[in-house]
Design an enzyme around this catalytic site. Structure first.
Site, short mmCIF file in Angstrom:
data_model
loop_
_atom_site.label_atom_id
_atom_site.label_comp_id
_atom_site.label_asym_id
_atom_site.label_seq_id
_atom_site.Cartn_x
_atom_site.Cartn_y
_atom_site.Cartn_z
CE LYS A 1 78.05 117.06 37.59
NZ LYS A 1 78.81 115.94 36.97
CB SER B 1 78.01 112.72 39.22
OG SER B 1 78.79 113.40 38.24
CB SER C 1 79.23 112.04 35.38
OG SER C 1 79.46 111.28 36.54
N1 GLN Z 1 80.25 107.07 38.53
C1 GLN Z 1 81.64 107.35 38.35
C2 GLN Z 1 82.23 107.71 39.71
O1 GLN Z 1 81.52 107.64 40.64
C3 GLN Z 1 81.83 108.45 37.36
C4 GLN Z 1 81.51 109.79 37.87
C5 GLN Z 1 81.76 110.88 36.89
O2 GLN Z 1 81.85 110.65 35.68
N2 GLN Z 1 81.90 112.08 37.41
O3 GLN Z 1 83.35 108.06 39.84
#
Ligand code: GLN
Length: 487
Positions: free
Chosen positions: A78, A153, A177
């Protein structure tokens, strides 16, 4: 079969037998990226030259008999993990040209274990999102249906693994994420216990929640990758000074007699009925493996989403203060003075969702509101962790759906942030409590889209969770189905 479709475990067996070279494997992956990435947008950057050189070196090491667990296996990172040899953008215009002066501990450990890093995957900007639509580099498409999101994400990592653009990938999970995109793309994804994997060189979103972990084609592969990533790191003060067990060896232990908790609070009305049906069917499989299921209660579950958005935004507003246009981030043109440089660099560099989080976080930390929001959220966080503690006095792991729905359409939730935030309703409590949790495929809906379930373990309980997931995959073949990519 295309070599790019192999699991890490299968590819390393072929490499060891000399039936495949790392160069051939890496070329197969690079070819797949060339053909499919223009449609999927899963990668932000691909390091063709570096990958081919690393693959040749891996083959040479193998000839000399010097192999390590990941020697010659092509994987993706990532774009939140710092890489000295490649740009690290975090999905943001702010860091679009950032070339880190050092490697993240995860990057270094994977390279030392012999992995070939083929490129950096697309992601929501600064990991804020559940659909990959906040990326400065454009949305990622779900390989199962190109009109849908892969989740987020770590959506680029999930799509890349599902579509065989790499053998496995690394993601990060602050509120879901790794697990939510793994679920929406039909792959396996593990968020380790907070502190199990070093955060050094992993660009910070919410430091008390962020954790890196594997995203793979099987649970066995997740154990193999975790083995290479985990361990104490003096460069990360929150890293756990505990030895790393042999995860792949422990996978073989029997799961018969284990107890699995089923929390009623995670089987809510708003859930897609097919998700419920798939998890119910998985429970039957677990029964057939000699596992007992018991009802458990996690009474503070409904507070997880608001608590998370207070704490995560507060930490983000502090962490993102460093992007000021002076040292390494986007700088506006022709600033009038220093204040103008700060204002305009940040206004231009950050996207709308990141700005929303910074404003929310600054607000909940401001004097007068701190007690009402931030301090209160910390107290609720403790209650959520206590709920899990109580459950783990009765069971070895907890089973829930990973996401209330299968992959949603691109654009469907972008106008309503709350709707988007609810995508993580089943994953967020785990981060607040710092626990390990695995998502793995357990069915398909009527449209053919993957459904995932989540196995949550006690602190440092990666092994029981991986064992349960592996046993499930030995008994089923949901993890073998592959998307057919069509426009
Ligand atoms: N969807 C969650 C957020 O927008 C989690 C994102 C993540 O785990 N990085 O914060």
């Amino acid at each position: 079969m295309d070599a790019a479709a192999l699991t890490l475990a299968a590819a390393s067996r072929l490499l060891a037998k000399g039936e495949l070279s790392s160069l051939e494997l890496t070329q197969a992956v690079l070819h797949r990226i060339k053909t499919l990435n223009p449609r999927l947008n899963a990668f932000i950057s691909v390091d063709e030259e570096g990958a081919l050189a690393a693959a040749r070196q891996a083959d040479e090491q193998r000839r000399q008999g010097e192999t390590t667990p990941l020697t010659g296996l092509p994987i993706a990172l990532k774009d939140i993990f710092c890489t000295r040899q490649q740009k690290t953008t975090c999905g943001s215009r702010m860091l679009a040209n950032f070339q880190p002066p050092y490697d993240a501990t995860v990057t270094r450990k994977l390279q030392q274990a012999g992995a070939v890093i083929v490129g950096k995957t697309n992601m929501d900007e600064f990991a804020m999102g559940s659909s990959n639509e906040t990326s400065w580099f454009g949305p990622v498409k779900n390989p199962w249906d190109l009109t849908r999101t892969p989740g987020g994400s770590s959506g680029g990592s999930a799509a890349a693994v599902a579509a065989d653009l790499c053998l496995a990938a690394i993601g990060t999970d602050t509120g879901g994420s790794i697990r939510q995109p793994a679920s929406l793309c039909g792959i396996s994804g593990l968020k380790p216990t907070y502190g199990r994997v070093s955060r050094f060189g992993m660009i910070a979103f919410a430091s008390s929640l962020d954790q890196g972990g594997p995203m793979t084609k099987s649970v066995e592969d997740a154990a193999i990758l975790l083995q290479a990533m985990a361990g104490h790191d003096a460069a990360d003060a929150t890293s756990i000074p505990q030895p790393v067990p042999d995860y792949p060896a422990l996978l073989q232990q029997s799961v018969s007699g284990m107890r699995l908790g089923i929390p009623a609070e995670y089987f809510t009305d708003g859930m897609q009925p097919e998700v419920q049906q798939a998890v119910d069917a998985a429970i039957q499989i677990f029964h057939s493996l000699g596992i007992t299921t018991v009802p458990v209660s996690l009474p503070h579950t409904s507070y997880a989403v608001p608590t998370y958005y207070i704490i995560a935004s507060a930490e983000a507003s502090s962490n993102l203060a460093r992007y000021d246009g002076v040292r390494f981030s986007h700088r506006c043109q022709e600033a009038k003075d220093l204040a103008d440089l700060y204002f305009r660099s940040r206004a231009e560099g950050f996207g709308a969702e990141v700005k929303r989080r910074i404003m929310l976080g600054t607000y909940v930390l401001s004097s007068g509101y701190y007690d009402a929001y931030y301090r209160k959220a910390q107290k609720v966080r403790r209650l959520i962790a206590d709920d899990f503690d109580a459950a783990f006095r009765q069971v070895d792991a907890v089973l829930t759906p990973t996401s209330p729905t299968t992959a949603f359409r691109i654009g469907e939730r972008t106008d309503d942030p709350v709707q988007m935030y609810l995508s993580d309703i089943f994953t967020i409590g785990v981060n607040l409590a710092g626990l390990p949790a695995l998502s793995l495929p357990c069915g398909r809906d009527q449209a053919g889209l993957p459904i995932g379930m989540q196995l949550i373990g006690p602190p440092l309980g990666e092994s029981p969770v991986l064992q349960l997931g592996h046993a499930f995959q030995q008994a089923t073949d949901w993890h073998h189905s592959k998307p057919v990519i069509v426009e």
